[in-house]
Scaffold this motif. Structure first.
Motif, PDB file in Angstrom:
ATOM      1  N   VAL A   1     -38.055   1.153  18.422  1.00  0.00           N
ATOM      2  CA  VAL A   1     -37.817   2.581  18.172  1.00  0.00           C
ATOM      3  C   VAL A   1     -38.650   3.127  17.002  1.00  0.00           C
ATOM      4  O   VAL A   1     -39.031   4.299  17.009  1.00  0.00           O
TER       5      VAL A   1
ATOM      6  N   ALA B   1     -31.927   6.839  21.522  1.00  0.00           N
ATOM      7  CA  ALA B   1     -32.234   7.059  22.951  1.00  0.00           C
ATOM      8  C   ALA B   1     -32.486   8.532  23.253  1.00  0.00           C
ATOM      9  O   ALA B   1     -33.289   8.868  24.122  1.00  0.00           O
TER      10      ALA B   1
ATOM     11  N   PHE C   1     -36.196   4.971  27.648  1.00  0.00           N
ATOM     12  CA  PHE C   1     -35.278   4.084  26.920  1.00  0.00           C
ATOM     13  C   PHE C   1     -34.427   3.331  27.932  1.00  0.00           C
ATOM     14  O   PHE C   1     -33.821   3.938  28.820  1.00  0.00           O
TER      15      PHE C   1
ATOM     16  N   TYR D   1     -36.034  10.084  23.711  1.00  0.00           N
ATOM     17  CA  TYR D   1     -36.928   9.664  24.803  1.00  0.00           C
ATOM     18  C   TYR D   1     -36.848  10.668  25.963  1.00  0.00           C
ATOM     19  O   TYR D   1     -35.888  11.421  26.075  1.00  0.00           O
TER      20      TYR D   1
END
Ligand code: ADP
Ligand code: 5GP
Length: 205
Positions: free
Chosen positions: A102, A157, A119, A160
């Motif tokens: 990340v 997440a 993700f 993304y």
């Protein structure tokens, strides 16, 4: 026409390497970016295939020569993407999967605004634990170190473009294939591609 860079991140054990390998086998114009790392190879990993396994000193030299598009410390080791290796693939028109953490994804988003982020979520953290144990390549301490930051990674997440839940592998792979195919079919990319076939395509008003 340049290829598409796909960033794929996930907590350890979510199954991102498995999904990426299947995608690279499926799409003839998709490649895996081979990262540089200071971690030791796991049993069965091959230098120049899974990673370029390098010493800390060499990693430092690459940083000094500004050879990395991004790099980060992950689970106590360092990992980085070579600018030159990536440029070579993209300029050949190949799309490229960057399987990175990340922190690396944050850097790429700034430097490569056209990159598409995916993700991969596991069905649960417990599923990651079971999968990492079954993979049988990391010590129990290493597995816990990785799982300890899984929740922190999952919080990212939302940054993304796509989220894929890898519960059933084949279903997750179908989703991943759809994402890649849809991105390849986006109008700006298709216009570049068909220009050579039909000449300039006029805008419909
Ligand atoms: P990551 O690269 O995210 O750390 P891997 O792709 O190495 O994860 O997968 C971890 C382990 O889980 C591997 O042994 C892999 O075969 C297995 N695995 C991957 N996807 C699934 C799935 N959907 N269900 C069960 N096991 C899976
Ligand atoms: P592993 O040791 O399990 O192969 O990878 C550990 C973590 O490092 C994973 O989250 C993986 O995506 C990440 N990683 C692998 N290569 C790179 C890279 O080049 N850059 C960054 N930032 N992370 C990477």
């Amino acid at each position: 026409m340049g290829g598409i860079p796909f960033i794929v991140s996930a907590p350890s054990g979510a199954g991102k390497t498995t999904l990426c390998k299947k995608a690279v086998d499926f799409f003839p114009d998709l490649r895996h970016s081979i990262s540089y790392t200071t971690r030791r190879p796991r049993a069965g990993e091959v230098n120049g295939v899974d990673y370029w396994f390098i010493e800390d000193r060499v990693f430092d030299e690459m940083i000094a020569r500004d050879e990395f598009l991004e790099y980060a410390g992950v689970y106590g080791k360092r990992y980085g993407t070579s600018k030159k290796d990536l440029d070579n693939l993209l300029s050949e028109g190949l799309s490229v999967i960057l399987e990175i953490d990340v922190q690396g994804a944050d850097q790429i988003r700034e430097r490569l605004p056209g990159a598409v982020g995916v993700f991969v979520l596991p069905p649960s953290i417990e599923a990651c634990r079971v999968r990492l144990k079954q993979r049988g390549k990391d010590s129990p301490e290493e597995i816990e170190k990785r799982l300890n930051i899984a929740v922190e990674e999952i919080r990212k997440a939302a940054l993304y473009d796509y989220i894929i839940i890898n519960d059933d592998l084949e279903a997750a792979f179908e989703h991943f294939k759809s994402v890649i195919a849809a991105e390849k079919a986006r109008t700006p990319r298709m216009l570049e591609k068909i220009a050579g076939l039909f000449g300039a395509v006029t805008e419909i008003k």
